[in-house]
Design an enzyme around this catalytic site. Structure first.
Site, PDB file in Angstrom:
ATOM      1  N   ASP A 353       0.831  -1.205   0.000  1.00 32.73           N
ATOM      2  CA  ASP A 353       0.000   0.000   0.000  1.00 32.73           C
ATOM      3  C   ASP A 353       0.866   1.256   0.000  1.00 32.73           C
ATOM      4  O   ASP A 353       2.026   1.241   0.392  1.00 32.73           O
ATOM      5  CB  ASP A 353      -0.919   0.010   1.220  1.00 32.73           C
ATOM      6  N   GLU A 354       0.274   2.338  -0.438  1.00 31.60           N
ATOM      7  CA  GLU A 354       0.853   3.682  -0.335  1.00 31.60           C
ATOM      8  C   GLU A 354       2.307   3.725  -0.817  1.00 31.60           C
ATOM      9  O   GLU A 354       3.178   4.326  -0.184  1.00 31.60           O
ATOM     10  CB  GLU A 354       0.767   4.184   1.113  1.00 31.60           C
ATOM     11  N   LEU A 355       2.565   3.097  -1.941  1.00 37.87           N
ATOM     12  CA  LEU A 355       3.929   3.051  -2.466  1.00 37.87           C
ATOM     13  C   LEU A 355       4.265   4.372  -3.149  1.00 37.87           C
ATOM     14  O   LEU A 355       3.708   4.709  -4.198  1.00 37.87           O
ATOM     15  CB  LEU A 355       4.071   1.882  -3.444  1.00 37.87           C
TER      16      LEU A 355
END
Length: 630
Positions: A353-355
């Protein structure tokens, strides 16, 4: 002239009566308020109700008396050490709670248990039909049947508790323990006759704990596991590391925690700690799924492994792991091989997530790599390259993968046993795109406990199957998860931050037919008090109420946290100090109740000469008196 004279005098007379008029209005308001206010708790607690609510429960109009000194557990089927330790734990809990009968019988809003003209229950038969499993798995069977009835009733099972699996026996023992109501004499329990056939609605009923943003000592994690077991939750999603710190002490790569933890000796989880937590969870029918988020959320990894992270060419900052280096995948291969040997569950959460790919885009070496590559000519394909390499590693290790929902944006071909966790939107319609592709889904969007303003009933409203989908698609929703992120939580407020709000999700994930908010409110009032008395601090669920907790010389919650001493001792090589983590010897002191602060015998009036202000003060004082007396 006479008329004008009367008019000129009128304002003087009105000013004289104005305080009296205000006073009468206040008196009327106070009288109406007092007539409608309730005496006692906001939501009187039930007695002997089960949380979460069983799938089928029938109560009979007869009762049994149970003396904990006389009750014998008779094992008529298979048995193992997991059952032996469970019986020991529940015996300790029973002996520590029976004394509350004397207090509860005099609490306002609490019904007294029936009188002692009941039959004694001296034997409790337990029938485990199949051999014990060593650890819980994704296919664990938690169904059970619980019966306490007179033999005169027809078609009643001979066994009091029966199950095909040891995990069903654990859930049945928890339900049995919750039904025991201390008698007012404080020495025996009263148990209502009952027939229960129970099984969970979803096989995945999880709680995520973030131990990176704040480090939680091992006893605090064990306390969380206790609360989960008392609420029949079965997945401990351990978000063990993140950008902020790397508290996992790796056997192969000790520099990860030595350089990435908040404190390299005290704020780390040693291999012995991890084993202790896994075994403690196993004894309570709880799976431990670790999360090691890659390639993002990895700033703390970079301190211990040179060259692992991407450096931004323009700012010299660090970004995600470098997906172009062979050394990255050699390290991950060895690291996840260790994880596969330490953790017992087949699933590992790989994050995703949230890369933030800004440093990938800004790095000249990565730009050159993409220019020369046929398969990685943009950022999305670079993500896909990284995750495919990691999945290949895990597949060879025999591991299964969980991801946050962003993984689907990469177009990566995933195995159908991959579990996708949906979290970004607080609406269950976001589950449909996951299950429509044939993947298993876990939903946590509506159960983020960092929404501090929300109460248990806000979380109780969430039903994770409320989306447009076919029966086949809805069958792919394997469960849900409560998320406890660590920005604003540490060991000082962890437990009341979780409980009893997480209990709402626990019931929605176990129970097929939830209660009304009023009925559930009375049961969760009892369950929150039950948690407190078992050593798991819980916040008040419904406003005003009273749950007395008797301080004991030894915390009964801690006394049930028995884990092998050899796996619970940590030696700290700092000024010859030794840090003991043995949960048999390490006890948590229950705070002693403080004497209430006395109200002042009189309250000084404000310095004012006006009769109007004095009248207001008198009636405000009268308002406070009426409210206190009601």
């Amino acid at each position: 002239m006479m008329r004008l004279k009367c008019l000129s005098m009128a304002p003087i007379n009105l000013c004289q009566f104005f305080p009296m008029v205000i006073g009468l209005l206040f008196h009327l308001f106070i009288t109406l308020y007092a007539a409608t206010s309730n005496l006692g708790p906001e939501r009187p607690a039930t007695q002997g109700s089960i949380w979460p609510k069983p799938r089928f429960e029938k109560r009979f109009q007869f009762y049994f008396t149970i003396d904990t000194n006389q009750l014998q557990f008779q094992i008529v089927g298979e048995t193992c050490s997991i059952i032996d330790r469970a019986l020991e734990r529940y015996a300790v809990l029973a002996k520590s709670t029976v004394m509350y009968g004397k207090i509860d019988s005099t609490r306002r809003g609490v019904k007294s248990a029936p009188e002692l003209n009941t039959k004694n229950l001296t034997t409790f038969r337990i029938n485990l039909k199949k051999p014990c499993e060593e650890y819980p798995t994704e296919k664990m069977d938690e169904s059970y049947q619980l019966t306490v009835a007179h033999h005169s009733l027809n078609d009643m099972p001979e066994d009091n508790l029966s199950a095909d699996s040891v995990w069903g026996i654990l859930r049945g023992l928890e339900s049995f323990s919750q039904m025991l109501v201390p008698h007012k004499e404080g020495r025996v329990f009263i148990l209502q006759g009952v027939l229960i056939e129970d099984s969970p609605r979803f096989p995945y009923r999880g709680l995520l704990l973030d131990t990176s943003r704040h480090f939680f000592p091992v006893p605090e994690i064990l306390r969380v596991l206790d609360g989960m077991a008392y609420s029949k939750m079965n997945i401990f999603h351990w978000h063990i590391v993140d950008d902020q710190s790397f508290p996992y002490r790796s056997i192969l790569f000790p520099e990860l925690s030595a350089k990435g933890a908040y404190q390299s000796e005290l704020a780390v989880y040693t291999p012995c700690d991890v084993l202790a937590i896994i075994d403690y969870a196993r004894d309570r029918g709880i799976r431990v799924i670790p999360e090691f988020d890659v390639p993002g959320h990895a700033r703390s990894w970079g301190e211990g492994v040179d060259g692992l992270l991407t450096r931004c060419s323009s700012t010299n900052e660090y970004g995600p792991m470098d997906p172009t280096k062979t050394e990255t995948y050699v390290f991950l291969r060895d690291f996840f091989a260790e994880i596969a040997s330490v953790f017992k569950d087949k699933y590992v959460h790989l994050g995703g997530d949230e890369l933030n790919t800004r440093c990938w885009e800004d790095n000249k070496l990565i730009a050159d790599f993409m220019a020369k590559s046929n398969d990685s000519q943009d950022i999305t394909s670079l993500k896909r390259l990284f995750y495919q390499r990691v999945l290949d590693i895990n597949n060879k290790l025999g591991l299964k993968s969980m991801f946050w929902e962003e993984i689907l944006e990469t177009g990566l071909p995933l195995n159908k046993d991959t579990v996708i966790q949906v979290w970004k939107v607080e609406s269950t319609y976001t589950i449909q795109p996951v299950v429509s592709r044939g993947f298993k889904a876990v939903y946590s969007g509506c159960w983020y406990l960092n929404m501090l303003e929300r109460k248990w009933h806000d979380y109780y409203k969430c039903d994770i199957l409320e989306f447009n989908g076919t029966p086949r698609q809805k069958s792919l929703v394997v469960g849900g998860e409560v998320s406890v992120w660590g920005e604003w939580v540490d060991e000082s407020n962890l437990s009341p931050h979780i409980w009893p709000r997480a209990c709402a999700a626990a019931e929605r994930l176990w129970t097929y037919t939830p209660d009304s908010e009023a009925a559930a409110g009375a049961r969760i009032e009892e369950h929150a008090c039950r948690l407190k008395r078992r050593g798991v601090p819980a916040a008040p669920p419904n406003g005003p109420g009273y749950c007395p907790v008797i301080p004991l010389a030894e915390d009964t919650g801690a006394s049930t946290r028995e884990v092998d001493a050899e796996t619970q001792t940590r030696k700290v090589d700092a000024e010859t100090q030794t840090r003991e983590v043995d949960t048999e010897t390490q006890t948590r002191e229950t705070p002693k109740p403080q004497a209430p602060t006395k109200a002042p015998s009189d309250v000084s009036k404000p310095e004012s000469e006006g009769s109007f202000v004095e009248s207001l003060f008198e009636f405000f004082s009268y308002f406070r008196f009426l409210r206190a007396s009601n």
